[in-house]
Design an enzyme around this catalytic site. Sequence first.
Site, PDB file in Angstrom:
ATOM      1  N   HIS A  97     -52.114  27.691  12.772  1.00 61.71           N
ATOM      2  CA  HIS A  97     -52.965  26.550  13.137  1.00 61.71           C
ATOM      3  C   HIS A  97     -53.519  26.738  14.535  1.00 61.71           C
ATOM      4  O   HIS A  97     -52.858  27.275  15.411  1.00 61.71           O
ATOM      5  CB  HIS A  97     -52.194  25.226  13.041  1.00 61.71           C
ATOM      6  N   HIS A  99     -54.771  24.662  17.707  1.00 64.10           N
ATOM      7  CA  HIS A  99     -54.805  23.360  18.368  1.00 64.10           C
ATOM      8  C   HIS A  99     -56.157  23.221  19.068  1.00 64.10           C
ATOM      9  O   HIS A  99     -56.519  24.082  19.880  1.00 64.10           O
ATOM     10  CB  HIS A  99     -53.727  23.258  19.447  1.00 64.10           C
TER      11      HIS A  99
HETATM   12  P1  DGP Z   1     -46.817  24.299  17.050  1.00 65.86           P
HETATM   13  O1  DGP Z   1     -45.689  23.867  17.969  1.00 65.86           O
HETATM   14  O2  DGP Z   1     -47.889  25.125  17.752  1.00 65.86           O
HETATM   15  O3  DGP Z   1     -46.281  24.945  15.791  1.00 65.86           O
HETATM   16  O4  DGP Z   1     -47.549  22.945  16.642  1.00 65.86           O
HETATM   17  C1  DGP Z   1     -47.188  22.198  15.538  1.00 65.86           C
HETATM   18  C2  DGP Z   1     -47.863  20.871  15.664  1.00 65.86           C
HETATM   19  O5  DGP Z   1     -47.868  20.261  14.393  1.00 65.86           O
HETATM   20  C3  DGP Z   1     -47.206  19.884  16.617  1.00 65.86           C
HETATM   21  O6  DGP Z   1     -48.091  19.616  17.714  1.00 65.86           O
HETATM   22  C4  DGP Z   1     -46.961  18.636  15.798  1.00 65.86           C
HETATM   23  C5  DGP Z   1     -47.776  18.869  14.559  1.00 65.86           C
HETATM   24  N1  DGP Z   1     -47.184  18.379  13.336  1.00 65.86           N
HETATM   25  C6  DGP Z   1     -45.978  18.714  12.828  1.00 65.86           C
HETATM   26  N2  DGP Z   1     -45.763  18.090  11.673  1.00 65.86           N
HETATM   27  C7  DGP Z   1     -46.867  17.328  11.437  1.00 65.86           C
HETATM   28  C8  DGP Z   1     -47.238  16.455  10.383  1.00 65.86           C
HETATM   29  O7  DGP Z   1     -46.511  16.223   9.425  1.00 65.86           O
HETATM   30  N3  DGP Z   1     -48.451  15.851  10.495  1.00 65.86           N
HETATM   31  C9  DGP Z   1     -49.289  16.061  11.550  1.00 65.86           C
HETATM   32  N4  DGP Z   1     -50.454  15.420  11.559  1.00 65.86           N
HETATM   33  N5  DGP Z   1     -48.975  16.914  12.550  1.00 65.86           N
HETATM   34  C10 DGP Z   1     -47.775  17.523  12.497  1.00 65.86           C
END
Ligand code: DGP
Length: 111
Positions: A97, A99
Site C-alpha cells: 500500500h 500512504h
Molecule cells: P503500514 O504500517 O505501512 O503497514 O500501514 C498500515 C495502515 O493500515 C495503518 O496506517 C492503519 C491502516 N489500517 C489497518 N487496518 C485497517 C483497516 O481495517 N481499515 C483501514 N481503513 N485502515 C486500516
Amino acid sequence: MADCIFCKIAAKDVPAPIVYENADVVAFKDLNPRAPLHVLVIPRRHVERLSELDDEALAGKLTLAAAKVAKDAGHGDNFRLVVNNGAGAGQSVFHVHFHVLGGRLFSWPPG
Ligand code: DGP
C-alpha cells in the site's frame, strides 16, 4: 488472499471509506490518520510488499492513482507518498500500500 484485511476491503467484504477505485486499484481512508489527508492506495491483486511487486504497469497505476487522490482532495501540489516495505520499515499490513498524506507540513528526514 483469505486472511488479508486489505483484500477484504478491496472486495467490499469489510467496509472502508473508499475515495477512488478502478479495475486495478482501490484507495480508502486510513483507519488511523496521521494527516488531514491520509489515504491508502492498494492493488486489488494481493502482493505482500513493494519489493515483491514485479508488474511495472501496476506500479505505475498505483503511483498515478495516489497523485490523483491527492489532487482530488485539493493537495495536488503538496503531498507525501510513503511505502513501508517490511516490518523493519514499519509495515504492519502485508498487502502492498501507498500512504498518501497531505494537509499539513512534513519534516525531513522522516522518522
Ligand atoms: P503500514 O504500517 O505501512 O503497514 O500501514 C498500515 C495502515 O493500515 C495503518 O496506517 C492503519 C491502516 N489500517 C489497518 N487496518 C485497517 C483497516 O481495517 N481499515 C483501514 N481503513 N485502515 C486500516
